[in-house]
Design a protein around this motif. Structure first.
Motif, PDB file in Angstrom:
ATOM      1  N   ALA A  83      48.142  38.409  30.329  1.00 56.21           N
ATOM      2  CA  ALA A  83      46.800  37.818  30.210  1.00 56.21           C
ATOM      3  C   ALA A  83      45.782  38.949  30.216  1.00 56.21           C
ATOM      4  N   PRO A  84      44.607  38.723  29.620  1.00 58.30           N
ATOM      5  CA  PRO A  84      43.569  39.766  29.678  1.00 58.30           C
ATOM      6  C   PRO A  84      43.208  40.023  31.136  1.00 58.30           C
ATOM      7  N   PRO A  85      42.949  41.298  31.483  1.00 48.45           N
ATOM      8  CA  PRO A  85      42.679  41.619  32.884  1.00 48.45           C
ATOM      9  C   PRO A  85      41.415  40.955  33.411  1.00 48.45           C
ATOM     10  N   ASP A  86      41.425  40.625  34.669  1.00 52.37           N
ATOM     11  CA  ASP A  86      40.266  40.037  35.331  1.00 52.37           C
ATOM     12  C   ASP A  86      39.998  40.833  36.596  1.00 52.37           C
ATOM     13  N   ASP A  87      39.041  41.753  36.516  1.00 53.48           N
ATOM     14  CA  ASP A  87      38.786  42.677  37.616  1.00 53.48           C
ATOM     15  C   ASP A  87      38.242  41.983  38.857  1.00 53.48           C
ATOM     16  N   GLU A  88      37.574  40.864  38.646  1.00 57.57           N
ATOM     17  CA  GLU A  88      36.937  40.159  39.762  1.00 57.57           C
ATOM     18  C   GLU A  88      37.990  39.616  40.725  1.00 57.57           C
ATOM     19  N   VAL A  89      39.062  39.077  40.151  1.00 55.02           N
ATOM     20  CA  VAL A  89      40.090  38.458  40.996  1.00 55.02           C
ATOM     21  C   VAL A  89      41.483  38.969  40.656  1.00 55.02           C
ATOM     22  N   PRO A  90      41.828  40.223  41.094  1.00 58.80           N
ATOM     23  CA  PRO A  90      43.234  40.606  40.912  1.00 58.80           C
ATOM     24  C   PRO A  90      44.082  39.555  41.630  1.00 58.80           C
ATOM     25  N   GLY A  91      45.133  39.102  40.952  1.00 64.62           N
ATOM     26  CA  GLY A  91      45.910  37.970  41.465  1.00 64.62           C
ATOM     27  C   GLY A  91      46.939  38.336  42.516  1.00 64.62           C
ATOM     28  N   ARG A  92      47.995  37.530  42.580  1.00 63.33           N
ATOM     29  CA  ARG A  92      49.079  37.753  43.554  1.00 63.33           C
ATOM     30  C   ARG A  92      49.647  39.151  43.407  1.00 63.33           C
ATOM     31  N   PHE A  93      50.002  39.750  44.496  1.00 61.37           N
ATOM     32  CA  PHE A  93      50.603  41.094  44.533  1.00 61.37           C
ATOM     33  C   PHE A  93      49.711  42.153  43.869  1.00 61.37           C
ATOM     34  N   ASN A  94      48.398  41.868  43.838  1.00 63.55           N
ATOM     35  CA  ASN A  94      47.423  42.780  43.214  1.00 63.55           C
ATOM     36  C   ASN A  94      47.653  42.984  41.710  1.00 63.55           C
ATOM     37  N   LEU A  95      48.295  42.020  41.084  1.00 61.74           N
ATOM     38  CA  LEU A  95      48.533  42.111  39.635  1.00 61.74           C
ATOM     39  C   LEU A  95      47.447  41.370  38.864  1.00 61.74           C
ATOM     40  N   GLY A  96      47.191  41.829  37.645  1.00 58.94           N
ATOM     41  CA  GLY A  96      46.290  41.104  36.756  1.00 58.94           C
ATOM     42  C   GLY A  96      44.848  41.579  36.757  1.00 58.94           C
TER      43      GLY A  96
END
Ligand code: ZLM
Ligand code: CA
Ligand code: ZN
Length: 388
Positions: A83-96
């Motif tokens: 998915a395109p990166p979303d700097d505001e909310v890095p997801g689970r395990f700090n991914l994304g």
């Protein structure tokens, strides 16, 4: 082959995987696996592959990666949807987030660079290689169940765990401009691994914000890891002379005290002048001197890559360091061979693209002699407490 000959009775293995180089972190992300293609192109156009054993490395298996990483983290890494990166909310395990995006083929990429470091480690354990090289490895920030700073799987930790099956003590040295926090944390409580990182340190203003001179291991009474994590925090603009003198003094003292049976050197090239993310002023020569010094210790040596965000300079440094591993650095033509693929990438401001000359707006040197002397004193003192 440009007169490059295989050194007698001295084995260098080079672990590569062309598939890995094709991965993309996403538009304008600083980490470009393609820099490995550029490095390989230089290494081969100089004919250096004739003087080493080249291995197309296999992927690390899930079981091998579980030596350090947790199952749920690996499951997520394997199945996460790009998915395109979303700097505001890095997801689970700090991914994304934008540092650690989830891109196409992410898990393949992780298992490939980890597999190459494991292959390199095994060549050293078998005494089949004196120096084993994996420029695609060196991803020192990854934690056991967290991605961090462009790193997802920690190939260095996996390789050192493998080496500890053969070697009683392993010294880890990290010359990336960033602190080697993931490796330090993994071996925080053991006296079988000494970690030593040189990095820019400016509190929380420079990633990852750890690596203070004073934090040398667990402080709880009787913990084996006490005084086995050494840190050399530096300021902007350090030059070759200062860095070399610090490196040789400190590494020399660590080796004398800790007596490692093997060394892993992370050669992050973001400590070079002109790096897109770096802050130092090292030339290819000064960076390479660290490799030459480690080689001169005559202890099984693993070289891994790491950071490096100005691809032409990353390629220069790692090609030069490959030549040091082989021992042909003095015979290389300083002008990059005519037939080098992508040669135009090295034609920056000069008419003849050279192997060592790198350009970059000089950074003001904020490292005083007084402070560097103080660092050497502190580390010398800390090593007196280190029990082996
Ligand atoms: N933002 N794009 C070194 C790892 C350094 C954390 C601040 C992200 C960047 C950087 C990503 C294209 C090693 C931080 C940064 C912007 C939170 C870092 C994507 C530029 C870009 O242009 C960029 C849109 C990106 C990331 C710069 N990130 C610079 N510095 C560090 C991580 C890894 O060399 O040591 C080993 C391989 N991250 O400072 C933020 C706090 C995310
Ligand atoms: Ca470092
Ligand atoms: Zn770095």
């Amino acid at each position: 082959n440009n007169g490059i000959v295989r050194p007698k009775g001295y084995n260098v293995s080079w672990h590569v995987n062309p598939e890995l180089e094709k991965h993309h972190f996403g538009h304008s992300h600083p980490m470009k696996p393609w820099r490995l293609t550029l490095a390989k192109s230089l290494i081969m156009s100089y004919g250096m592959h004739a003087a080493m054993d080249t291995y197309f490395s296999r992927r690390a298996t899930n079981e091998e990666m579980r030596d350090f990483h947790t199952e749920d983290y690996l499951d997520y890494l394997r199945t996460a949807i790009p998915a395109p990166p979303d700097d505001e909310v890095p997801g689970r395990f700090n991914l994304g987030g934008s540092d650690c995006p989830i891109f196409e083929g992410l898990f393949d990429y992780c298992s490939m660079y980890s597999g190459a470091s494991l292959d390199a480690a095994r060549k050293l354990c078998n005494h089949e290689s004196d120096i084993a090289v994996n420029w695609s490895g060196g991803l020192h920030h990854a934690k056991k169940s967290e991605a961090s700073g462009f790193c997802y799987a920690n190939d260095i930790v996996l390789a050192i765990l493998q080496m500890l099956r053969t070697f009683p003590r392993v010294l880890y040295i990290d010359i990336d401009v960033h602190h080697g926090d993931g490796v330090e944390e993994a071996f925080w409580s053991t006296d079988r691994v000494m970690t030593l990182s040189f990095h820019k340190y400016d509190g929380m203003n420079f990633f990852p914000g750890t690596g203070e001179l004073e934090r040398t291991g667990p402080e709880t009474e009787g913990n084996a890891g006490a005084h086995h994590a050494l840190n050399v925090p530096l300021m902007d603009g350090i030059n070759d002379q200062q860095y070399q003198s610090l490196f040789e003094t400190i590494v020399g003292k660590c080796v004398a005290k800790f007596r490692p049976e093997a060394i892993v050197l992370q050669c992050g090239a973001d400590s070079l002048a002109g790096d897109r993310l770096g802050r130092f002023n090292l030339q290819v020569q000064g960076h390479g001197q660290c490799v030459a010094f480690c080689k001169s210790l005559n202890i099984p040596l693993m070289l891994v890559g790491g950071g490096g965000y100005t691809p032409r300079n990353v390629a220069r440094a790692w090609a030069h360091e490959t030549s040091i591993a082989i021992g042909c650095e003095k015979t290389l033509n300083p002008i990059i061979p005519e037939h080098t693929p992508y040669r135009s990438h090295f034609r920056h401001d000069t008419i003849f693209p050279t192997l060592e000359q790198i350009l970059g707006e000089p950074r003001a040197n904020k490292n005083t002699k007084k402070r560097l002397d103080e660092i050497v004193c502190m580390i010398t003192e800390q090593l007196r407490f280190c029990e082996t």
